[in-house]
Write a protein that holds these residues in place. Sequence first.
Motif, short mmCIF file in Angstrom:
data_model
loop_
_atom_site.label_atom_id
_atom_site.label_comp_id
_atom_site.label_asym_id
_atom_site.label_seq_id
_atom_site.Cartn_x
_atom_site.Cartn_y
_atom_site.Cartn_z
N SER A 80 0.81 -1.22 0.00
CA SER A 80 0.00 0.00 0.00
C SER A 80 0.84 1.27 0.00
CB SER A 80 -0.95 0.00 1.20
OG SER A 80 -0.23 -0.23 2.40
N THR A 83 2.26 1.86 -3.56
CA THR A 83 1.35 2.39 -4.59
C THR A 83 1.01 3.84 -4.32
OG1 THR A 83 -0.73 2.04 -5.77
CG2 THR A 83 -0.76 1.50 -3.44
N GLN A 87 2.25 6.55 -7.14
CA GLN A 87 1.27 7.35 -7.87
C GLN A 87 1.66 8.82 -7.85
OE1 GLN A 87 -2.74 6.51 -6.54
NE2 GLN A 87 -2.45 4.31 -6.80
N ASP A 107 2.01 1.66 -12.33
CA ASP A 107 1.96 1.32 -10.91
C ASP A 107 1.38 -0.07 -10.75
OD1 ASP A 107 1.90 1.35 -8.15
OD2 ASP A 107 0.02 2.47 -8.05
N GLN A 110 0.10 -2.71 -4.89
CA GLN A 110 -1.30 -2.85 -4.47
C GLN A 110 -1.44 -2.90 -2.96
OE1 GLN A 110 -2.69 -6.43 -6.65
NE2 GLN A 110 -1.08 -5.89 -8.12
N GLN A 113 -0.91 -6.07 -0.05
CA GLN A 113 -0.12 -7.13 -0.70
C GLN A 113 1.32 -7.06 -0.21
OE1 GLN A 113 -1.76 -9.43 -2.87
NE2 GLN A 113 -3.41 -8.33 -1.82
N PHE A 125 -2.09 -10.99 -7.03
CA PHE A 125 -1.30 -9.78 -7.24
C PHE A 125 -0.75 -9.71 -8.66
CE2 PHE A 125 2.85 -7.72 -7.40
CZ PHE A 125 2.62 -6.51 -6.76
N VAL A 128 -3.27 -8.88 -11.36
CA VAL A 128 -3.59 -7.46 -11.36
C VAL A 128 -2.47 -6.66 -12.03
CG1 VAL A 128 -4.03 -5.45 -9.89
CG2 VAL A 128 -5.08 -7.65 -9.34
N ARG A 132 -2.98 -4.09 -15.15
CA ARG A 132 -2.55 -2.69 -15.15
C ARG A 132 -1.61 -2.40 -16.32
NH1 ARG A 132 -1.83 -1.08 -8.72
NH2 ARG A 132 -3.98 -1.57 -8.13
#
Length: 293
Positions: A80, A83, A87, A107, A110, A113, A125, A128, A132
Amino acid sequence: MKRLLVLAALVMALPAAAADSTGLTPLNELTDGKYKGFRGGLYPDGRNTPSKQYLKLGLAKSAEVKPRGGKIVLLSIGMSNTTQEFQGFKQLADRDPRKNPRVTIVDGAQGGQDAIRISDPNAQFWTVVDQRLAAAGATREQVQAVWMKQAYAGPREPFPADAQKLQGALRTIHGILAGRFPNLKLVYLSSRIYAGYATTTLNPEPYAYQTGFAVKWTVQDRIAGRLKGPWVGWGPYLWADGLRARSDGLTWQVGDFAPDGTHPSPSGRQKVAERLLRFFTTARTARGWFVVR
């Protein structure tokens, strides 16, 4: 007796009271000292820069980074905090005229994770991450550089066992990266930001500080040839001892964090984003492909 043992375990699991400083020395300033018997510095022998030989290898890998299908993908991998911070970096970098227009920043990090979860190659993970990449109009083959920042949730082991556990996960993730991204040349690692204000057991001090040793030892594994594939080096080192300023002026104030004292607030994200941008525009193994020539 059993009830007392349970209560004792709960007390031990609680983070220390929020503190403006821990008294610990940032790893990049511990060049002539040791922490619990382990030498400081980001690289071997108390250095903060790679040896000439290892830098030469990194520069050779950097020179291999070329647009593939018109793109060079820089991908983030992590949790977390990662990300949230990445960002902010992407926003800064995408409007910076110095950035190579062929570089696509994606990015992949996540929330929720941690390193243990994503060290499973079949974890959701990674699905995803593929999603992305596709959303950015990119493919696995175009991923050539990764910034990874990881920890694991709820550490309780004494040092160095906690750092060694994270090191093992980072080694496994490195192997997953090498297998999924055939043109990956460079992996940059960072450790945690300050956690002296933490109000939960997610990853308080001194565990946040000690993630720096896990990163250092993983880099050393690549230097020694115990890891194969992409070159591995330090990205920006982000830990500073709360309000006690580092030699470069970095501090972490309580306002740089969300109420849990672990995740960065907007100002905390900005601090990391700015250091990431400075790194990718100045680091010798990065600027050749990240910056417009």
